[in-house]
Scaffold this motif. Structure first.
Motif, PDB file in Angstrom:
ATOM      1  N   ASP A 336       5.391  -6.853  -6.426  1.00  0.00           N
ATOM      2  CA  ASP A 336       6.789  -7.058  -6.011  1.00  0.00           C
ATOM      3  C   ASP A 336       6.931  -7.045  -4.495  1.00  0.00           C
ATOM      4  O   ASP A 336       7.997  -6.683  -3.968  1.00  0.00           O
ATOM      5  CB  ASP A 336       7.714  -5.998  -6.625  1.00  0.00           C
ATOM      6  N   GLY A 337       5.891  -7.435  -3.808  1.00  0.00           N
ATOM      7  CA  GLY A 337       5.928  -7.468  -2.346  1.00  0.00           C
ATOM      8  C   GLY A 337       6.261  -8.851  -1.828  1.00  0.00           C
ATOM      9  O   GLY A 337       5.693  -9.844  -2.268  1.00  0.00           O
ATOM     10  N   GLY A 338       7.191  -8.926  -0.881  1.00  0.00           N
ATOM     11  CA  GLY A 338       7.534 -10.178  -0.231  1.00  0.00           C
ATOM     12  C   GLY A 338       6.813 -10.321   1.093  1.00  0.00           C
ATOM     13  O   GLY A 338       5.799  -9.666   1.342  1.00  0.00           O
ATOM     14  N   HIS A 339       7.359 -11.154   1.974  1.00  0.00           N
ATOM     15  CA  HIS A 339       6.661 -11.469   3.215  1.00  0.00           C
ATOM     16  C   HIS A 339       6.595 -10.278   4.169  1.00  0.00           C
ATOM     17  O   HIS A 339       5.606 -10.106   4.876  1.00  0.00           O
ATOM     18  CB  HIS A 339       7.335 -12.657   3.905  1.00  0.00           C
ATOM     19  N   VAL A 340       7.636  -9.444   4.208  1.00  0.00           N
ATOM     20  CA  VAL A 340       7.612  -8.272   5.105  1.00  0.00           C
ATOM     21  C   VAL A 340       7.194  -7.043   4.300  1.00  0.00           C
ATOM     22  O   VAL A 340       7.854  -5.997   4.316  1.00  0.00           O
ATOM     23  CB  VAL A 340       8.978  -8.056   5.807  1.00  0.00           C
ATOM     24  N   VAL A 341       6.077  -7.187   3.623  1.00  0.00           N
ATOM     25  CA  VAL A 341       5.615  -6.162   2.692  1.00  0.00           C
ATOM     26  C   VAL A 341       5.391  -4.817   3.368  1.00  0.00           C
ATOM     27  O   VAL A 341       5.564  -3.759   2.756  1.00  0.00           O
ATOM     28  CB  VAL A 341       4.324  -6.654   1.987  1.00  0.00           C
ATOM     29  N   MET A 342       5.015  -4.813   4.666  1.00  0.00           N
ATOM     30  CA  MET A 342       4.741  -3.538   5.337  1.00  0.00           C
ATOM     31  C   MET A 342       6.026  -2.759   5.620  1.00  0.00           C
ATOM     32  O   MET A 342       5.985  -1.563   5.905  1.00  0.00           O
ATOM     33  CB  MET A 342       3.957  -3.757   6.638  1.00  0.00           C
ATOM     34  N   LEU A 343       7.193  -3.436   5.533  1.00  0.00           N
ATOM     35  CA  LEU A 343       8.474  -2.750   5.599  1.00  0.00           C
ATOM     36  C   LEU A 343       8.993  -2.439   4.199  1.00  0.00           C
ATOM     37  O   LEU A 343       9.483  -1.355   3.929  1.00  0.00           O
ATOM     38  CB  LEU A 343       9.501  -3.622   6.341  1.00  0.00           C
ATOM     39  N   GLU A 344       8.869  -3.407   3.317  1.00  0.00           N
ATOM     40  CA  GLU A 344       9.403  -3.284   1.966  1.00  0.00           C
ATOM     41  C   GLU A 344       8.665  -2.237   1.139  1.00  0.00           C
ATOM     42  O   GLU A 344       9.288  -1.480   0.384  1.00  0.00           O
ATOM     43  CB  GLU A 344       9.331  -4.649   1.281  1.00  0.00           C
ATOM     44  N   HIS A 345       7.343  -2.208   1.260  1.00  0.00           N
ATOM     45  CA  HIS A 345       6.516  -1.245   0.518  1.00  0.00           C
ATOM     46  C   HIS A 345       5.662  -0.470   1.521  1.00  0.00           C
ATOM     47  O   HIS A 345       4.433  -0.486   1.461  1.00  0.00           O
ATOM     48  CB  HIS A 345       5.634  -1.981  -0.491  1.00  0.00           C
ATOM     49  N   ALA A 346       6.339   0.221   2.416  1.00  0.00           N
ATOM     50  CA  ALA A 346       5.662   0.881   3.540  1.00  0.00           C
ATOM     51  C   ALA A 346       4.641   1.908   3.082  1.00  0.00           C
ATOM     52  O   ALA A 346       3.534   1.986   3.630  1.00  0.00           O
ATOM     53  CB  ALA A 346       6.696   1.524   4.457  1.00  0.00           C
ATOM     54  N   ASP A 347       4.975   2.715   2.093  1.00  0.00           N
ATOM     55  CA  ASP A 347       4.056   3.773   1.663  1.00  0.00           C
ATOM     56  C   ASP A 347       2.742   3.195   1.149  1.00  0.00           C
ATOM     57  O   ASP A 347       1.660   3.699   1.480  1.00  0.00           O
ATOM     58  CB  ASP A 347       4.711   4.630   0.577  1.00  0.00           C
ATOM     59  N   GLU A 348       2.821   2.142   0.343  1.00  0.00           N
ATOM     60  CA  GLU A 348       1.611   1.535  -0.207  1.00  0.00           C
ATOM     61  C   GLU A 348       0.772   0.886   0.884  1.00  0.00           C
ATOM     62  O   GLU A 348      -0.458   0.991   0.896  1.00  0.00           O
ATOM     63  CB  GLU A 348       1.981   0.512  -1.275  1.00  0.00           C
ATOM     64  N   VAL A 349       1.439   0.197   1.806  1.00  0.00           N
ATOM     65  CA  VAL A 349       0.718  -0.460   2.893  1.00  0.00           C
ATOM     66  C   VAL A 349       0.100   0.579   3.822  1.00  0.00           C
ATOM     67  O   VAL A 349      -1.058   0.455   4.238  1.00  0.00           O
ATOM     68  CB  VAL A 349       1.649  -1.407   3.679  1.00  0.00           C
ATOM     69  N   ASN A 350       0.841   1.637   4.134  1.00  0.00           N
ATOM     70  CA  ASN A 350       0.303   2.701   4.990  1.00  0.00           C
ATOM     71  C   ASN A 350      -0.903   3.373   4.355  1.00  0.00           C
ATOM     72  O   ASN A 350      -1.894   3.676   5.032  1.00  0.00           O
ATOM     73  CB  ASN A 350       1.379   3.741   5.281  1.00  0.00           C
ATOM     74  N   GLU A 351      -0.827   3.608   3.062  1.00  0.00           N
ATOM     75  CA  GLU A 351      -1.951   4.221   2.355  1.00  0.00           C
ATOM     76  C   GLU A 351      -3.189   3.327   2.431  1.00  0.00           C
ATOM     77  O   GLU A 351      -4.308   3.816   2.665  1.00  0.00           O
ATOM     78  CB  GLU A 351      -1.576   4.466   0.893  1.00  0.00           C
ATOM     79  N   ALA A 352      -2.985   2.015   2.265  1.00  0.00           N
ATOM     80  CA  ALA A 352      -4.111   1.075   2.336  1.00  0.00           C
ATOM     81  C   ALA A 352      -4.712   1.051   3.735  1.00  0.00           C
ATOM     82  O   ALA A 352      -5.944   1.067   3.899  1.00  0.00           O
ATOM     83  CB  ALA A 352      -3.648  -0.320   1.924  1.00  0.00           C
ATOM     84  N   ILE A 353      -3.852   1.028   4.762  1.00  0.00           N
ATOM     85  CA  ILE A 353      -4.352   0.968   6.138  1.00  0.00           C
ATOM     86  C   ILE A 353      -5.059   2.265   6.520  1.00  0.00           C
ATOM     87  O   ILE A 353      -6.155   2.247   7.111  1.00  0.00           O
ATOM     88  CB  ILE A 353      -3.194   0.666   7.119  1.00  0.00           C
ATOM     89  N   GLU A 354      -4.453   3.402   6.208  1.00  0.00           N
ATOM     90  CA  GLU A 354      -5.066   4.677   6.592  1.00  0.00           C
ATOM     91  C   GLU A 354      -6.399   4.897   5.877  1.00  0.00           C
ATOM     92  O   GLU A 354      -7.366   5.387   6.481  1.00  0.00           O
ATOM     93  CB  GLU A 354      -4.096   5.817   6.305  1.00  0.00           C
ATOM     94  N   GLY A 355      -6.473   4.524   4.608  1.00  0.00           N
ATOM     95  CA  GLY A 355      -7.742   4.638   3.901  1.00  0.00           C
ATOM     96  C   GLY A 355      -8.798   3.740   4.512  1.00  0.00           C
ATOM     97  O   GLY A 355      -9.973   4.142   4.663  1.00  0.00           O
ATOM     98  N   PHE A 356      -8.402   2.540   4.889  1.00  0.00           N
ATOM     99  CA  PHE A 356      -9.318   1.595   5.528  1.00  0.00           C
ATOM    100  C   PHE A 356      -9.814   2.136   6.865  1.00  0.00           C
ATOM    101  O   PHE A 356     -11.006   2.073   7.188  1.00  0.00           O
ATOM    102  CB  PHE A 356      -8.606   0.254   5.723  1.00  0.00           C
ATOM    103  N   LEU A 357      -8.898   2.694   7.667  1.00  0.00           N
ATOM    104  CA  LEU A 357      -9.294   3.240   8.968  1.00  0.00           C
ATOM    105  C   LEU A 357     -10.279   4.390   8.814  1.00  0.00           C
ATOM    106  O   LEU A 357     -11.221   4.528   9.613  1.00  0.00           O
ATOM    107  CB  LEU A 357      -8.050   3.699   9.732  1.00  0.00           C
TER     108      LEU A 357
END
Length: 363
Positions: A336-357
Motif C-alpha cells: 500500500d505504498g505510493g510514490h512518497v513511501v518514505m513519508l507515507e510508511h515512514a516506520d517501515e522505510v526507516n526500519e529497512a534503511i537502519e537495518g541496511f546501514l
C-alpha cells in the motif's frame, strides 16, 4: 430593412444565445466542480489524523551553507552532525537527494529517526525548495549528477559516504555513477534507491487509460516552449485550485486509501511551490532518462531498493528492472505504498534503511 437583414440579426441573436447558454453551462460546471472538490477534501480531512500536530519542515541542523554548481545554480545545503566515530574508524556521511517537485523535506521522518546516529547532508536540487534556478535552458540529469558531486566536495571531501536518493534523486545518483564511476570504488560505501527508475518514464501511464496516456509525449515540445511564457498564469491557477491540487497529490503520491491529511497537505505544499517553468524545463530530461545499461558502478557497492506496490509515478516494475541488473541488491516492497513511501510508511522505510546501514557497517 430587408428580409436578409432580419435573418442575419436573427442568426446573430441565436448565436449569442447559444454562446451564452454554453458559457452558463460551463460556469455551472466549474462551480459544481469546485464545490465537489471542496466537499471531497473537507470530508477527507475530517476524523483523526496521526500527524495533525507534526511540525513538518522544522528541523535542527548544525551547519547551513550554499554550494554553487558548475552552471551557476546556488544549492541550499544543511548538515547534521553525527556521533563521534570509533578511534581509527571514520563513520560514513549519509547524503540525501530528493525527487522532482519536492525538496529536502521529503526525508522528514528519516532525518528525525537517524539524527544523532549518523552525520547527514541534505540539499535542495536546482529549482526546488530554497535553491536557485537555472537562468536559461533546460535542466538535465547530467547537471544534477555534477551538482551532487559539488555537494560531496563541499560537505564530505574525504571519507566514506552513503547516497540515499528518492525518485529523481535516485536518477541523480545514477548520473553521478555514470560520470564518476571511480567514486563507487573509493568513497561511496553504499546506495539506497527509493521509488526511482532507470528509464522508460515516457511509457508510464500514471494509472490512466492507455488511450489518454499516449498523448503525453507529443505534447512535451509544446509544454517546453509554453513553460516560460505561461508559467505565471498557470502558477496562479495552481494556487487558486488548492483543493484540486490536494486531491491530485493524494491520488498520485499515496497508496493507502486514507492517508494522513496533514501529510498530503505537506507534500502538496512542496509540489505547488515548484514553479511551472521549472517543471517544464525538467520534463525532457526525465522522459529521456535511460541509465539501465550504465548501472555497472553500483554493482561494486551494497544497494538497497525500496518501492511501494502502488506507486503509479515510478512503478514497482521499474525497481524490479533495476534489481535484475543489480542481482546482489536488497529489494524491499512496501504494501500500500505510493510514490512518497518514505513519508507515507515512514516506520517501515526507516526500519529497512537502519537495518541496511547496520549490515553495511558490519561488513
Amino acid at each position: 430593412m430587408t428580409g436578409t437583414d432580419v435573418e442575419v440579426k436573427g442568426n446573430r441573436r441565436r448565436t449569442v444565445g447559444i454562446i451564452g447558454a454554453i458559457l452558463g453551462v460551463a460556469a455551472a460546471g466549474v462551480a459544481a466542480g469546485v464545490a465537489t472538490e471542496r466537499y471531497i477534501v473537507n470530508r477527507s480531512k475530517r476524523g483523526d489524523d496521526v500527524y495533525a500536530d507534526e511540525e513538518f519542515g522544522v528541523w535542527d541542523f548544525d551547519e547551513e551553507l550554499t554550494v554553487t554548481t558548475d552552471d551557476g545554480v546556488d544549492l541550499h545545503v544543511e548538515i547534521v552532525d553525527g556521533p563521534d566515530g570509533e578511534p581509527g574508524k571514520q563513520q560514513p556521511t549519509l547524503v540525501f537527494v530528493h525527487g522532482f517537485c519536492l525538496d529536502m523535506g521529503t526525508f522528514h521522518f528519516q532525518r528525525k529517526a537517524l539524527q544523532g546516529k549518523h552525520r547527514m547532508v541534505f540539499y535542495d536540487q536546482p529549482g526546488h525548495g530554497r535553491s536557485g534556478r537555472l537562468r536559461k535552458g533546460e535542466y538535465t540529469l547530467d547537471a544534477l549528477g555534477a551538482g551532487l558531486r559539488s555537494v560531496l566536495q563541499a560537505t564530505a571531501p574525504t571519507g566514506p559516504v552513503i547516497l540515499i536518493g528518492h525518485s529523481m534523486g535516485g536518477m541523480t545518483i545514477m548520473a553521478l555513477a555514470e560520470q564518476v564511476p571511480e567514486l563507487f570504488e573509493s568513497r561511496v560505501q553504499a546506495v539506497v534507491l527509493i521509488s526511482t527508475s532507470a528509464g522508460k518514464l515516457d511509457q508510464v501511464n500514471f494509472g490512466l487509460p492507455d488511450v489518454v496516456a499516449k498523448f503525453r509525449r507529443p505534447l512535451l515540445p509544446v509544454v517546453g516552449i509554453a513553460g516560460p511564457i505561461s508559467s505565471g498564469v498557470v502558477d496562479r491557477a495552481r494556487r487558486a485550485s488548492t483543493d484540486l491540487a490536494w486531491l491530485l497529490t493524494r491520488r498520485y503520491g499515496f497508496g493507502t486509501a486514507r492517508p494522513s491529511p496533514a501529510l498530503v497537505s505537506y507534500v502538496e505544499k512542496m509540489n505547488t511551490t515548484t514553479s511551472t517553468d521549472v517543471i517544464a524545463r525538467y520534463l525532457r530530461t526525465l522522459y529521456t532518462h535511460a541509465r539501465l545499461l550504465v548501472l555497472g558502478p553500483l554493482r561494486r557497492v551494497p544497494v538497497l531498493l525500496i518501492c511501494g506496490d502502488r506507486d503509479v509515478l515510478t512503478p514497482l516494475t521499474h525497481t524490479r528492472e533495476i534489481a535484475a541488473v543489480l542481482p546482489e541488491a536488497e529489494l524491499v516492497v512496501i504494501d500500500d505504498g505510493g510514490h512518497v513511501v518514505m513519508l507515507e510508511h515512514a516506520d517501515e522505510v526507516n526500519e529497512a534503511i537502519e537495518g541496511f546501514l547496520k549490515r553495511v557497517a558490519a561488513s
